[in-house]
Scaffold this active site. Structure first.
Site, PDB file in Angstrom:
ATOM      1  N   LYS A 276       8.321 -11.569   6.289  1.00 29.78           N
ATOM      2  CA  LYS A 276       6.951 -11.549   6.944  1.00 29.78           C
ATOM      3  C   LYS A 276       5.881 -11.482   6.065  1.00 29.78           C
ATOM      4  CE  LYS A 276       7.241  -6.375   7.402  1.00 29.78           C
ATOM      5  NZ  LYS A 276       7.728  -5.549   8.096  1.00 29.78           N
TER       6      LYS A 276
ATOM      7  N   TYR B   3     -22.235  -4.871 -11.697  1.00 28.48           N
ATOM      8  CA  TYR B   3     -23.257  -4.164 -10.708  1.00 28.48           C
ATOM      9  C   TYR B   3     -23.228  -2.980 -10.612  1.00 28.48           C
ATOM     10  CZ  TYR B   3     -23.118  -8.841  -7.732  1.00 28.48           C
ATOM     11  OH  TYR B   3     -23.437 -10.075  -7.253  1.00 28.48           O
TER      12      TYR B   3
END
Ligand SMILES: *Cc1c(COP(=O)(O)O)cnc(C)c1O
Length: 347
Positions: free
Chosen positions: A40, A250
């Site tokens: 899955k 940042y």
């Protein structure tokens, strides 16, 4: 003809030998039971088509997906009757699709059992809920006549805490054994990867490993049997020299305390390299550990190249992605580390 697209600056290397070795180890650890494969979520992000093809060639004959679309994506890779769809038929359209393709639904509720009856469905699996209280038929509903009318291949249940030493494991196992007396079935299945290590009483006829196939180690005693499968790699796209006091990224969370050399890597949180790696992740080049400096941003991460003067623009670095260690360091689960890897990695 459109111009040919150059290769991307990200690679996801899949060690298919390790994948096969892991499946063989889990099949062996499953004793008299056979090991299937949970594929899955695109085989936990590694590419379900490729993984299923390799495992089928190795002898795996039971594949588990969650959604019908995931099963449809495998129809030309493995025989439909070897694929079970864990979420089951939510609608008559799902049941019709199963009938027409030969895919096997996992029935999880009386509602789903009725949908399957009305579609005149044939062989199916049945998931009983023995205590996880997630998807699965409550034990109190096992005696319903609609269940007796099902033609059940695999009678499943699913363990909530197989990676821990809890009495819940034995409680669930006992309920799964008891359920087997109430429903006619061909095979019984309980164990995920961690459940396989709980021993033969948990194996039934079929086990359903997922994470351990892909290099995850859910219980320490499996560590020696499981090899790393996925190696994400990214390209260095710029290098720079910094001086004492220069800052990186940042919010300037890293400041150089002396001259150093850095590399900008084409990998960011949009690729699944989440911000939790800021200031603590590492990449590898020829065995040298290159630590992450400052914040991970969307498309870029900065690493320290001071100890790797030979690494330059266009060179590749490998993420340190040994799953148990990466999980401890990042705080992400081994499952999240794999399934988060973004779509810019070619599969
Ligand atoms: C995902 C899943 C598995 C595989 O679990 P792992 O912990 O990855 O081994 C097995 N059974 C069911 C029902 C699942 O949903």
């Amino acid at each position: 003809m459109p111009p040919e697209l150059p290769p991307p600056p990200l690679r996801l290397t899949l060690d298919t030998d390790a994948l096969v070795a892991n499946w063989c180890a889990l099949d062996r650890l499953s004793g008299a039971a056979s090991a299937g494969a949970a594929v899955k979520a695109d085989a936990y992000g590694l590419g379900a088509r490729r993984v299923s093809r390799v495992l089928h060639a190795a002898g795996c004959r039971d594949f588990f997906v969650a959604h019908w679309s995931e099963a449809a994506n495998l129809l030309d890779v493995v025989p439909a009757q070897e694929i079970a769809v864990l979420h089951g038929p939510q609608s008559p359209a799902d049941a019709t699709f199963a009938r027409e393709t030969g895919l096997r639904p996992v029935i999880n509720s009386l509602h789903q059992a009725r949908i399957w009856h009305e579609a005149e469905g044939g062989l199916c699996d049945l998931m009983v809920d023995t205590g996880i209280n997630r998807l699965g038929l409550p034990l109190a509903e096992l005696a319903d006549p609609v269940i007796a009318g099902l033609q059940v291949d695999v009678l499943h249940s699913h363990l909530a805490s197989a990676d821990e030493e809890l009495s819940q494991n034995e409680t669930q196992r006992a309920r799964w054994i008891a359920a087997q007396d109430h429903v006619q079935h061909r095979r019984a299945s309980l164990a995920n990867s961690a459940g396989i290590a709980l021993g033969p009483a948990y194996h039934g006829d079929l086990t359903r490993p997922g994470i351990a196939l892909y290099g995850g180690v859910p219980r320490a005693e499996m560590a020696s049997q499981i090899r790393q499968v996925a190696r994400p790699e990214a390209q260095v796209i710029q290098t720079k020299e910094l001086e004492a006091g220069d800052q990186v990224g940042y919010n300037a969370t890293f400041t150089a305390n002396g001259p150093m050399r850095i590399g900008v890597v084409s990998l960011g949180y949009a690729d699944g390299y989440l911000r939790c790696w800021s200031g603590k992740g590492a990449m590898l080049a020829d065995g040298v550990r290159l630590t992450v400096l400052g914040r991970v941003s969307m498309d870029m991460t900065v690493i320290d190249l001071t100890k790797a003067p030979h690494v330059g623009e266009g060179d590749w670095v490998t993420l340190d992605y040994d799953l148990p260690a990466a999980s401890r360091l990042s705080g992400l689960s081994q499952y999240e580390l794999l399934t988060a890897l973004g779509r810019r990695f070619p599969r």
